[in-house]
Design a protein around this motif. Structure first.
Motif, PDB file in Angstrom:
ATOM      1  N   ALA A 130      12.754   2.439  -4.523  1.00  0.00           N
ATOM      2  CA  ALA A 130      13.068   3.874  -4.580  1.00  0.00           C
ATOM      3  C   ALA A 130      12.735   4.579  -3.274  1.00  0.00           C
ATOM      4  CB  ALA A 130      12.316   4.519  -5.743  1.00  0.00           C
ATOM      5  N   LYS A 131      11.703   4.108  -2.561  1.00  0.00           N
ATOM      6  CA  LYS A 131      11.260   4.764  -1.327  1.00  0.00           C
ATOM      7  C   LYS A 131      11.787   4.090  -0.063  1.00  0.00           C
ATOM      8  CE  LYS A 131       7.002   6.799  -3.154  1.00  0.00           C
ATOM      9  NZ  LYS A 131       5.541   6.955  -2.962  1.00  0.00           N
ATOM     10  N   GLY A 132      12.581   3.033  -0.234  1.00  0.00           N
ATOM     11  CA  GLY A 132      13.120   2.344   0.931  1.00  0.00           C
ATOM     12  C   GLY A 132      12.077   1.593   1.724  1.00  0.00           C
ATOM     13  N   GLU A 152       6.248  -2.846 -11.019  1.00  0.00           N
ATOM     14  CA  GLU A 152       6.103  -1.409 -10.770  1.00  0.00           C
ATOM     15  C   GLU A 152       6.062  -1.126  -9.264  1.00  0.00           C
ATOM     16  OE1 GLU A 152       5.527   2.505 -12.628  1.00  0.00           O
ATOM     17  OE2 GLU A 152       6.231   0.554 -13.324  1.00  0.00           O
ATOM     18  N   THR A 153       5.335  -1.961  -8.526  1.00  0.00           N
ATOM     19  CA  THR A 153       5.255  -1.802  -7.075  1.00  0.00           C
ATOM     20  C   THR A 153       6.621  -2.042  -6.432  1.00  0.00           C
ATOM     21  OG1 THR A 153       2.932  -2.545  -7.137  1.00  0.00           O
ATOM     22  CG2 THR A 153       4.048  -2.609  -5.007  1.00  0.00           C
ATOM     23  N   ILE A 167       0.842  -1.204   0.000  1.00  0.00           N
ATOM     24  CA  ILE A 167       0.000   0.000   0.000  1.00  0.00           C
ATOM     25  C   ILE A 167       0.875   1.251   0.000  1.00  0.00           C
ATOM     26  CG2 ILE A 167      -1.680   1.326   1.336  1.00  0.00           C
ATOM     27  CD1 ILE A 167      -2.814  -1.379   2.313  1.00  0.00           C
ATOM     28  N   ASP A 168       1.908   1.256   0.838  1.00  0.00           N
ATOM     29  CA  ASP A 168       2.817   2.402   0.885  1.00  0.00           C
ATOM     30  C   ASP A 168       3.554   2.596  -0.441  1.00  0.00           C
ATOM     31  OD1 ASP A 168       2.097   2.877   3.499  1.00  0.00           O
ATOM     32  OD2 ASP A 168       3.862   1.887   4.364  1.00  0.00           O
ATOM     33  N   ALA A 169       3.743   1.502  -1.174  1.00  0.00           N
ATOM     34  CA  ALA A 169       4.445   1.563  -2.454  1.00  0.00           C
ATOM     35  C   ALA A 169       3.508   1.856  -3.625  1.00  0.00           C
ATOM     36  CB  ALA A 169       5.206   0.260  -2.707  1.00  0.00           C
ATOM     37  N   GLY A 170       2.216   2.115  -3.335  1.00  0.00           N
ATOM     38  CA  GLY A 170       1.305   2.570  -4.381  1.00  0.00           C
ATOM     39  C   GLY A 170       0.523   1.499  -5.102  1.00  0.00           C
ATOM     40  N   VAL A 171       0.378   0.312  -4.503  1.00  0.00           N
ATOM     41  CA  VAL A 171      -0.329  -0.756  -5.204  1.00  0.00           C
ATOM     42  C   VAL A 171      -1.788  -0.392  -5.481  1.00  0.00           C
ATOM     43  CG1 VAL A 171      -1.144  -2.063  -3.186  1.00  0.00           C
ATOM     44  CG2 VAL A 171      -0.531  -3.277  -5.295  1.00  0.00           C
ATOM     45  N   LEU A 172      -2.351   0.556  -4.705  1.00  0.00           N
ATOM     46  CA  LEU A 172      -3.747   0.958  -4.891  1.00  0.00           C
ATOM     47  C   LEU A 172      -3.893   2.199  -5.777  1.00  0.00           C
ATOM     48  CD1 LEU A 172      -5.083   0.407  -1.258  1.00  0.00           C
ATOM     49  CD2 LEU A 172      -5.269  -1.123  -3.232  1.00  0.00           C
ATOM     50  N   ASP A 173      -2.825   2.609  -6.431  1.00  0.00           N
ATOM     51  CA  ASP A 173      -2.864   3.763  -7.340  1.00  0.00           C
ATOM     52  C   ASP A 173      -3.553   3.344  -8.633  1.00  0.00           C
ATOM     53  OD1 ASP A 173      -2.373   5.834  -9.144  1.00  0.00           O
ATOM     54  OD2 ASP A 173      -0.337   6.186  -8.440  1.00  0.00           O
TER      55      ASP A 173
END
Length: 373
Positions: A357-359, A350-351, A16-22
């Motif tokens: 990139a965001k650690g 992608e995730t 979720i923090d890595a944008g899987v719900l984008d």
């Protein structure tokens, strides 16, 4: 001395923090994957390179007391693949499914995705994949909505109000800027009420619950289908609006006119050819057809009422010809999606790259050096 092998572990909160719900980004990535499908820059399982996966199907009974036996939605499936282009990665989606999970407070299916280096086979990332799979399942018909539905569509009918169609509606709505109303139909009224309430709060649309299927379809410009197999979903072609776009992500039984008189666009022709190939090789072809979304279509082809699958259009090929995009006035379009592991690989990669990139995530060691005597 061999090299240390590390890989990233991503929990569901990590994903979720890595944008899987984008949703918007997922739709874009899935469109990119369709382009690679059209080019042929991918591989899936089986000798035909297009097998949906290898499943463990449990027997109806067993002399072994600990062996699982058949039950609703009970199976294990491995879905390996390679995706080219900028992804250039191998991987496998692995899931176990059991309808009885819901009694334990679990999702019906529990999924993970492993990404691997294409050369060495080393793991790159092991991630929770329930949200990932849901996101890409919704994004695939959303790509179709982007290119096949009317850009001015204001109404959507949702046939089947479970988690899959929630993901589909969320993604499809992102492609319909003029969406005003959504009609919800489900054999379980509580499911329709729950999803309608979510849609009002999340999408800001008028949400209408309709218990009559024909009425639900009458004025819908876009229809998303992801109903369960508990009861067959049967529709007649003349129930649909004249220029409706029907996005199929779950089983449906239409009359012959539904398949014969409308423009049919497949997710990927070679995938459907593989389904037919595997059905022919199975002990019961008709039973195999019953288990896949495209089964009614394959039967009409076998009966000589439709051309061979190789003569159908798929979305990846259509995207290579911009002139063929868009709704056709006075003609219905039916898009059939059966699911492909390469979409999981694309969105999973992608995730994973975003997490790097965001650690985000936990680094785990497979070994400091491979063991040797």
């Amino acid at each position: 001395m061999g090299a240390r092998t590390e890989f990233l572990f991503l929990s569901e909160p990590d994903c979720i923090d890595a944008g899987v719900l984008d949703v918007a980004r997922c739709v874009d990535v899935c469109e990119e994957v369709f382009g690679l499908l059209a080019q042929g820059d991918y591989l899936m399982g089986g000798p035909n390179h297009n097998s949906h996966g290898m499943g463990v199907v449990f027997p109806a009974s067993s002399p072994f007391p600990n062996m699982p036996v058949a039950g609703p939605d009970r199976r294990f499936v491995a879905m390996p693949g390679y995706l080219g282009g900028r992804f250039d990665v191998c991987g496998n989606k692995w899931y176990g499914s059991n309808h009885a999970n819901t009694e334990k407070g679990l999702p019906r299916s529990v999924l993970t995705l492993m990404l691997n280096d294409k050369e060495t086979g080393e793991p790159l990332c092991l991630m929770s994949a329930n949200l990932l799979s849901s996101a890409r399942t919704g994004a695939v018909p959303a790509v179709a909505a982007r290119h096949l539905a009317s850009a001015t569509a204001r109404s959507v009918a949702v046939l089947g109000c479970g988690p899959i169609n929630q993901a589909c509606l969320k993604a499809i709505a992102s492609q319909l800027p003029n969406l005003e109303s959504v009609i919800f139909y489900d054999i379980f009224e509580a499911a329709a009420e729950k999803l309608a309430d979510w849609a009002r709060r999340t999408l800001g649309v008028e949400a209408i619950i309709e218990s009559d299927l024909q009425t639900a379809l009458a004025d819908a410009e876009v229809v998303t289908v992801a109903a369960s197999r508990v009861k067959p979903l049967v529709i007649q072609n003349d129930w649909l609006a004249p220029d409706a776009t029907v996005l199929i992500s779950g089983p449906i039984s239409g009359d012959d006119a539904f398949w014969l008189d409308n423009r049919i666009v497949l997710d990927h022709v070679a995938l459907h050819e593989a389904y037919v190939e595997e059905a022919v090789a199975s002990p019961d072809k008709q039973a195999a057809y019953n288990g896949v979304i495209g089964g009614p279509l394959y039967r009409l082809i076998d009966d000589g009422k439709l051309p061979a699958l190789k003569d159908f259009t798929d979305l990846g090929t259509l995207l290579q010809s911009p002139a063929a995009h868009g709704a056709v006035d006075g003609q219905r379009t039916v898009f059939v999606a059966c699911g492909m592991s390469v979409f999981d690989l694309g969105w999973g990669y992608e995730t994973y790259k975003t997490a790097l990139a965001k650690g985000i995530g936990t680094s785990l060691a497979l070994w400091d050096a491979p063991y040797a005597e």
